[in-house]
Design a protein around this motif. Sequence first.
Motif, mmCIF file in Angstrom:
data_model
loop_
_atom_site.group_PDB
_atom_site.id
_atom_site.type_symbol
_atom_site.label_atom_id
_atom_site.label_comp_id
_atom_site.label_asym_id
_atom_site.label_seq_id
_atom_site.Cartn_x
_atom_site.Cartn_y
_atom_site.Cartn_z
ATOM 1 N N ARG A 1 -9.396 16.898 0.819
ATOM 2 C CA ARG A 1 -8.194 17.415 0.498
ATOM 3 C C ARG A 1 -8.372 18.688 -0.559
ATOM 4 N NH1 ARG A 1 -4.766 16.954 -3.779
ATOM 5 N NH2 ARG A 1 -2.488 17.819 -3.477
ATOM 6 N N LEU B 1 -4.636 12.517 0.801
ATOM 7 C CA LEU B 1 -4.629 11.799 -0.508
ATOM 8 C C LEU B 1 -5.719 10.661 -0.707
ATOM 9 C CD1 LEU B 1 -0.773 11.411 -1.412
ATOM 10 C CD2 LEU B 1 -2.261 13.240 -2.359
ATOM 11 N N ASP B 2 -5.968 9.839 0.406
ATOM 12 C CA ASP B 2 -7.040 8.963 0.281
ATOM 13 C C ASP B 2 -8.352 9.627 0.395
ATOM 14 O OD1 ASP B 2 -5.143 6.990 0.337
ATOM 15 O OD2 ASP B 2 -5.259 6.826 2.598
ATOM 16 N N LYS B 3 -8.584 10.826 0.738
ATOM 17 C CA LYS B 3 -10.088 11.707 0.837
ATOM 18 C C LYS B 3 -9.836 12.792 0.025
ATOM 19 C CE LYS B 3 -10.901 10.007 5.381
ATOM 20 N NZ LYS B 3 -9.769 9.107 5.653
ATOM 21 N N PRO C 1 -0.769 11.127 2.919
ATOM 22 C CA PRO C 1 -1.657 9.951 2.631
ATOM 23 C C PRO C 1 -3.139 10.004 2.901
ATOM 24 C CG PRO C 1 0.699 9.217 3.272
ATOM 25 C CD PRO C 1 0.629 10.462 3.464
ATOM 26 N N PRO C 2 -3.492 10.491 4.641
ATOM 27 C CA PRO C 2 -4.571 10.546 4.884
ATOM 28 C C PRO C 2 -5.660 11.677 3.967
ATOM 29 C CG PRO C 2 -2.979 10.553 6.843
ATOM 30 C CD PRO C 2 -2.470 10.484 5.695
ATOM 31 N N ARG D 1 0.967 -1.225 -0.027
ATOM 32 C CA ARG D 1 0.035 -0.015 0.112
ATOM 33 C C ARG D 1 0.774 1.240 0.132
ATOM 34 N NH1 ARG D 1 -3.454 -0.018 5.503
ATOM 35 N NH2 ARG D 1 -4.014 1.856 4.557
ATOM 36 N N TYR D 2 0.168 2.321 -0.539
ATOM 37 C CA TYR D 2 1.161 3.644 -0.483
ATOM 38 C C TYR D 2 1.420 4.185 0.957
ATOM 39 C CZ TYR D 2 -0.439 3.483 -5.510
ATOM 40 O OH TYR D 2 -0.505 3.380 -6.699
ATOM 41 N N ASP D 3 2.789 4.845 1.205
ATOM 42 C CA ASP D 3 2.900 5.449 2.082
ATOM 43 C C ASP D 3 3.513 6.989 2.005
ATOM 44 O OD1 ASP D 3 5.462 5.246 1.269
ATOM 45 O OD2 ASP D 3 6.272 3.914 2.812
ATOM 46 N N TYR E 1 3.703 7.094 -3.349
ATOM 47 C CA TYR E 1 2.318 7.206 -3.544
ATOM 48 C C TYR E 1 2.113 7.778 -4.738
ATOM 49 C CZ TYR E 1 3.600 11.985 -2.611
ATOM 50 O OH TYR E 1 4.488 13.236 -2.648
#
Length: 506
Positions: free
Chosen positions: A459, A453-455, A450-451, A381-383, A387
């Motif tokens: 963002r 980029l996941d939303k 990441p938090p 998974r991305y970190d 990413y």
Amino acid sequence: MKRQLYLWHRWLGIGLCLFLALWCLSGMVMLYVGYPKLLPGEHLERLPPLTADCCVPLDTALAAVDGANPVGVRLTSVAGTPRYLIDRGEGPLLAVDAQSGRRIAGISAFEALESARAFAGNTAVGYRGLVQEDAWTFNHALDRDRPLHRVQTEDDQRRLLYVSSHTGAVVRDATARERTWNWLGAWLHWLYPLRGGSLDGLWGSLLIYSGLFGAVMAALGMAVGLLRWRFRRRYRSGSRSPYAAGYQRWHHLTGLLFGVPLVIWAFSGAMSMEPWGLFKSRSTLSPAALRGGELTAEAFPVETSALLRRFRQAGLEPRELEWRLLGGAGYVVATGATGASLILPMAREARPLERLPAALLERAARAMNPAGEARIEWLDRYDVHYYARAEPSLYSHLPRRLPVMRVRFDDPAATWVHLDPHTGALIEQSDSRRRAVRWVFKLLHSWDWPPLLDKPLLRDALLMLFSLGALAVSLTGVVIGWRRLVRGRRRPRRDPLPAAGEAEMR
């Protein structure tokens, strides 16, 4: 001391608030419309399938560029016909006609038109000349293809296509929509009006120092704003701000609310230019050790026609083939129209694989630093360091597949590499200095966290909110500065800055 803060903030603001306003406005545009680029998917979907009888063998193509010392070879299609592109590691790619085995020394305007027409689906095209650079080709990604043939399509999207003068491949497309929005976006954000003219040599320095002084100006403004804000008793007007109404009040309030992101964006924007060699890599590890030898025809005993048949039998219709060395052994990667790939080792009776064995990748990676230690981890998974980015981003064209192998070496530069098990490719090599760019630019400027980029909706909403706030700070500063200059030209007047103790008397 207070008076000096006021004066520095005032005069820096008069000179820089317009820059900050333009950066905020253009940054909001860039959030949704990125600088023109050709994404890998756009390139692959326009290529015809490679046929089994399409091409001369690899040794014939390499013989046409004898002495090139290639590090990689790719078989693709240009203007609907197969072409070998030979990568020497630096400088322009060398092109060989895959049907005749003839070296292609340069691309004419007619050939560029044929390539653009095939890319655009046989629509009408018009030649617009040979350019070294223009408004849509400033970044370094195209340096190996310059000069560029520029071709205009007559379809609904009114694309400008840029064709490499060395290979004939279309390497960038810019639609009418992208070009229109980018006049307000990247073209303003990176001060591209200054590129190519008499100020071209000062362009980079202007970006760096205007960003740094803009950050200082905004930080001074926050200090002034806090000094003038009454936390306990109010001013005579009943407000905690000394300004009861008007642009100064809005500037004061928005500066306190949105000054921090303005400081951060101005500073990180300056750092994006990587000034004074601060982020220059110190790593001495060479990708040549990863390859483990020279790319020669002897390392690839399977002929091109047989390779294409094997990949087709494995269920993949190749659009491109790529010959690679890894740990001294040869591998061929086939890529389909959707970006799916298979890799074929050159061992006897080998079959196409989805991924290379982990042990093989690890052994090849350790050869980059045989005397030191290497810590290997596999990412599923991305970190924060690896990413993917959405299409408008400047980095959306870079491959970021999963899983990926990360290797952390213990060399003095603390080098990391990311290796793609699907292709054996070295995706990225970075040391501690290059990873610092990830924090001072990509995190602070683009909010690549990441938090968030996941939303993406959250963002975007936060970026727009803070951008609008920073724009309000900048625009009110422009108005205040303009009025100050106009008043100063009309008549001399007493400096309106508060003297010691004056603010307490109001």
